[in-house]
Design a protein around this motif. Sequence first.
Motif, short mmCIF file in Angstrom:
data_model
loop_
_atom_site.label_atom_id
_atom_site.label_comp_id
_atom_site.label_asym_id
_atom_site.label_seq_id
_atom_site.Cartn_x
_atom_site.Cartn_y
_atom_site.Cartn_z
N GLY A 118 -5.69 14.31 -1.83
CA GLY A 118 -5.70 12.84 -1.29
C GLY A 118 -4.93 11.77 -2.17
N GLN A 119 -4.51 10.44 -1.64
CA GLN A 119 -3.95 9.61 -2.71
C GLN A 119 -4.44 8.19 -2.23
N LYS A 120 -4.69 7.36 -3.25
CA LYS A 120 -5.09 6.06 -2.92
C LYS A 120 -4.13 5.11 -3.53
N ILE A 121 -3.67 3.89 -2.82
CA ILE A 121 -2.60 3.05 -3.15
C ILE A 121 -3.39 1.79 -3.59
N ILE A 122 -3.00 1.53 -4.78
CA ILE A 122 -3.97 0.26 -5.41
C ILE A 122 -2.29 -1.14 -5.37
N ARG A 123 -2.36 -2.03 -4.36
CA ARG A 123 -1.54 -2.89 -4.67
C ARG A 123 -1.77 -3.98 -5.45
N VAL A 124 -0.62 -4.24 -6.18
CA VAL A 124 -0.83 -5.63 -7.29
C VAL A 124 0.06 -6.37 -6.64
N LYS A 125 -0.06 -6.96 -5.55
CA LYS A 125 1.00 -8.11 -5.17
C LYS A 125 1.07 -9.26 -6.17
N SER A 126 -0.14 -9.71 -6.60
CA SER A 126 0.16 -10.75 -7.75
C SER A 126 0.42 -10.62 -9.23
N LEU A 127 1.05 -9.31 -9.32
CA LEU A 127 1.75 -9.17 -10.48
C LEU A 127 3.03 -9.94 -10.69
#
Length: 562
Positions: free
Chosen positions: A51-60
Amino acid sequence: MQDDPRYLKRKVTAGSLDVHPTEKALVVHYEVEASILGESGGHMLGERKEGQKIIRVKSLSPSTDVGALARKVVEECKLIPPSRLPQVEQLLYYLQNRKSSLVEGKAAEKKEKRTVKPRELTPFEGMELNEEASITRVDEYIELLYEGIPEKIRGSALILQLARNPDNLEELLHNEAALGALARVLREDWKQSVELATIIIYIFFCFSSFSQFHGVVSHYKIGALCMSVVEHELKRHDVWCEELRKKNKAYESAPENGSLRRDQDKALRKYQGLLAKQEQLLRVSLYLLLNLAEDTRTELKMRNKNIVGLLVKVLERDDEELLVLVVSFLKKLSIFLENKNDMAEVDTIEQLTRLVPCDHEDLLNLTLRLLLNLSFDSGLRAKMVEVGLLPKLTALLGDENNRQVVMRILYHISIDDRFKGMFVYTDCIPQLMQMLYHHSEEEIEAELISICINLAANKRNAQLMCEGSGLKMLMKRALKMKDCLLMKMIRNISQHDGPIKPLFIDYVGDLAAEIRAEEEEEWVLECLGTLANLTIPDLDWELVLKEYNLVPYLKDRLKPGQ
């Protein structure tokens, strides 16, 4: 005696760590190993799943403290061991400095490829949902698709909630019952309910946003269905407009009749309500088609079904979000000769002229870039001049964001001798001269000097260029910078009879002094060409040839074989 299965053991192993190809996100790959153990603890059955998990870092952002953000990511994501903190920090630093593929390039071209996304779906009447969808209850939502229209709207809206989260798409993809039911309902009921059609097409649009899912959208023939939907909706719009026109005409013939006034108001409100829903449907349908058109074979199928004609028809609308999408689609299509020819056969230029200028920055930029693509065709350039686009483009020369693309269109128009004289009736030449003046010692942009060279070949344009201290400024700069292209412009100016040639009397000596073997041949050629144009009766050429010792140079260059 064999053990009875008593225990389930689950083990999660972290795998590789990478950056998301398009989003500001990290992708964590992992492996889940599920084992069934017997009563005595012996291994009975096991299964592994990746599986894969996506960690979004929109604040970057450029100012983000990458070290602190990396520590926060490791703390909150149990799949990343603390030992991999340096790797997380390195990947975040890469994301922070990665140029967006949609906005890189020169500052003047930064809006060339803006993302064009449909706005959030506004809830229609009967579609508002107070419940949150769950991926574990998909089977319940599918059952609703076998009920009446209101239930179908609710069921599909709940599935849409799930589809709008990219993490759910893989699981929905493997649920053939759900996708098959959605495709069937769309095929059978799209004419009965605009809301239902919009929601289901939006679900498939979510899949179409990822190239790897295009196969499933094509499998259910959603693209062909969207073409039919767009064509049908445009015909419906024509019918609505005709009905509204009749009501308006009836009221105008008897404005004192209160009943006709009420009829007209009612018809207008109904039209506006229908239009809002229809434009939502058109936007989602066309965006899905735009995504599928990544494949040129699919794009060819669309062309065979008159996609260009449908898109140009939609250009008549006023909804800016819809227009941004349509112009983007036409811009993509316009790079192929066959599509460009289709655009030439319908009133594409007339519709685009309506959008120049406009307040919507993205829409204006996309429209200009589409016009640039079309301006490579001489017939379409003629149409641009005919519909009055030239003064509109000239007025945009002062717009920093769009100046470069405007100059490229103007350059294409200036190539044609038929249209050089048209520039006299705009304020283009004063603006171009001002730009040349402000460049001082910088290198002149290729587009700017190229337009000037072309326009200087027209007598009236040349007179405008020489007005005031125009010629003095050009000569001073050209001689100081040894600028061959600027001298080519001056050479074009010098070819015109009348009041222009006598202005060069003051510069004969300067030009003659440049004709020597030490100078670059291209530069000397332009200076010599300018002098050759100066057929002025009062000019004593013998004196010039002697004073600047030009005869040996000319004799040397005139030898056969040189």
